[in-house]
Scaffold this active site. Structure first.
Site, PDB file in Angstrom:
ATOM      1  N   ASP A   1       0.752   8.600   2.944  1.00 59.47           N
ATOM      2  CA  ASP A   1       0.874  10.057   2.773  1.00 59.47           C
ATOM      3  C   ASP A   1       2.098  10.602   3.489  1.00 59.47           C
ATOM      4  O   ASP A   1       2.690  11.589   3.039  1.00 59.47           O
ATOM      5  CB  ASP A   1      -0.403  10.731   3.274  1.00 59.47           C
ATOM      6  CG  ASP A   1      -1.613  10.240   2.492  1.00 59.47           C
ATOM      7  OD1 ASP A   1      -1.625  10.436   1.270  1.00 59.47           O
ATOM      8  OD2 ASP A   1      -2.504   9.624   3.093  1.00 59.47           O
ATOM      9  N   ASP A  57       0.845  -1.198   0.000  1.00 54.50           N
ATOM     10  CA  ASP A  57       0.000   0.000   0.000  1.00 54.50           C
ATOM     11  C   ASP A  57       0.881   1.249   0.000  1.00 54.50           C
ATOM     12  O   ASP A  57       2.051   1.195   0.409  1.00 54.50           O
ATOM     13  CB  ASP A  57      -0.903  -0.018   1.252  1.00 54.50           C
ATOM     14  CG  ASP A  57      -2.148   0.859   1.100  1.00 54.50           C
ATOM     15  OD1 ASP A  57      -2.212   1.651   0.142  1.00 54.50           O
ATOM     16  OD2 ASP A  57      -3.032   0.764   1.963  1.00 54.50           O
ATOM     17  N   GLU A  73      -8.210  -0.024   4.521  1.00 55.26           N
ATOM     18  CA  GLU A  73      -6.764  -0.262   4.395  1.00 55.26           C
ATOM     19  C   GLU A  73      -6.197  -0.780   5.714  1.00 55.26           C
ATOM     20  O   GLU A  73      -5.365  -1.683   5.739  1.00 55.26           O
ATOM     21  CB  GLU A  73      -6.057   1.038   4.010  1.00 55.26           C
ATOM     22  CG  GLU A  73      -6.319   1.465   2.569  1.00 55.26           C
ATOM     23  CD  GLU A  73      -5.753   2.840   2.242  1.00 55.26           C
ATOM     24  OE1 GLU A  73      -5.440   3.068   1.081  1.00 55.26           O
ATOM     25  OE2 GLU A  73      -5.636   3.680   3.139  1.00 55.26           O
TER      26      GLU A  73
HETATM   27  C1  5RP Z   1      -5.490   6.092   0.418  1.00 50.99           C
HETATM   28  C2  5RP Z   1      -4.103   6.185   0.940  1.00 50.99           C
HETATM   29  C3  5RP Z   1      -2.993   6.274  -0.046  1.00 50.99           C
HETATM   30  O1  5RP Z   1      -2.171   5.174   0.114  1.00 50.99           O
HETATM   31  C4  5RP Z   1      -2.223   7.548   0.183  1.00 50.99           C
HETATM   32  O2  5RP Z   1      -3.124   8.649   0.091  1.00 50.99           O
HETATM   33  C5  5RP Z   1      -1.102   7.712  -0.832  1.00 50.99           C
HETATM   34  O3  5RP Z   1      -1.631   7.888  -2.103  1.00 50.99           O
HETATM   35  P1  5RP Z   1      -0.720   8.096  -3.391  1.00 50.99           P
HETATM   36  O4  5RP Z   1      -0.002   6.816  -3.639  1.00 50.99           O
HETATM   37  O5  5RP Z   1      -1.704   8.456  -4.472  1.00 50.99           O
HETATM   38  O6  5RP Z   1       0.228   9.241  -3.105  1.00 50.99           O
HETATM   39  O7  5RP Z   1      -3.848   6.185   2.127  1.00 50.99           O
HETATM   40  O8  5RP Z   1      -6.423   6.138   1.467  1.00 50.99           O
END
Ligand code: 5RP
Length: 234
Positions: free
Chosen positions: A84, A81, A103
């Site tokens: 942020d 996963d 998640e």
């Molecule tokens: C979704 C999340 C994402 O993993 C997080 O926002 C990162 O996203 P990205 O890979 O588009 O930067 O927590 O709920």
């Protein structure tokens, strides 16, 4: 940035083995991973995925990744996963894509969580990215007030808490689970463990975006390579 995400996603494939059931994260980096996983599957690899959002399920379908329903799965070997923010202890802020509850359920049920990020996500202290908190819509202002107090009490420079809106401006964003998201501008979270505990104790908070002691591998993508960092959680 996209190349860095792609390098992280490609490096994470090294953790995937034939026969695994994989938690499939949400967000742009996770989707790049799913696309490459689909290519491996087309080449003969045998794995199945548990999606953490409706959007991820659509992505898995598009790239030919077989799926198993979260209600039917007995074991998840590995979750991959995005995040942020990531701190030096591998604590995370997640939920930028509004999928944090599902998640976290899937990551927590997995034997291992591999996080794929570009290097801009690595921070010394969590909190510059507004902390997403998934709440029940009922009595939202009362829950928001409790959240604000909990953040202040645990040392955050708590600022404004904003109810996340749909991109088309037609009202509050509703998560796959039917909840709202509050984005709390903490600025810094000096004690993520205490903040996580305080938020989890508030009725109405379905889940918060602090992932503590969950990730054991962070793959940090740069434009020309990816760095793999591992932490033992034995
Ligand atoms: C979704 C999340 C994402 O993993 C997080 O926002 C990162 O996203 P990205 O890979 O588009 O930067 O927590 O709920």
């Amino acid at each position: 940035m996209t190349q860095a995400k792609e390098n992280a996603a490609l490096a994470a494939l090294d953790f995937v083995e034939d026969g695994m059931t994989l938690g499939l994260g949400s967000g742009s980096t996770a989707e790049i991973f799913i696309e490459h996983l689909g290519l491996r599957i087309a080449g003969g690899m045998k794995v199945q995925g548990v999606p953490t959002s409706q959007r991820t399920a659509e992505c898995a379908r598009e790239f030919g990744v077989p799926m198993v329903d979260a209600d039917m799965v007995e074991k998840i070997h590995l979750t991959i996963d995005g995040a942020d923010e990531v701190d030096p202890q591998f604590n995370l802020i997640k939920g930028g894509g509004a999928c944090l509850l599902r998640e976290k359920i899937i990551a927590d049920a997995s034997d291992r969580m591999v996080v794929i990020v570009d290097s801009a996500k690595m921070v010394d202290m969590l909190g510059a990215f507004p902390l997403p908190i998934e709440i029940d819509p009922f009595a939202m202002p009362l829950t928001a007030e409790k959240i604000y107090a909990a953040l202040l009490k645990t040392g955050c420079e708590a600022g404004q808490t904003v109810l996340r809106q749909k991109k088309d401006g037609s009202g509050p964003l509703i998560t796959d689970g039917g909840h709202y998201i509050l984005d709390s501008k903490c600025r810094n979270i000096p004690d993520p463990v205490a903040t996580a505990r305080a938020l989890a104790a508030i009725p109405g908070v379905m889940e918060h975006g602090l992932f503590i002691d969950v990730a054991s591998v962070i793959v940090v993508g740069e434009d020309d390579h990816a760095k793999v960092m591992e932490l033992s959680r034995e």
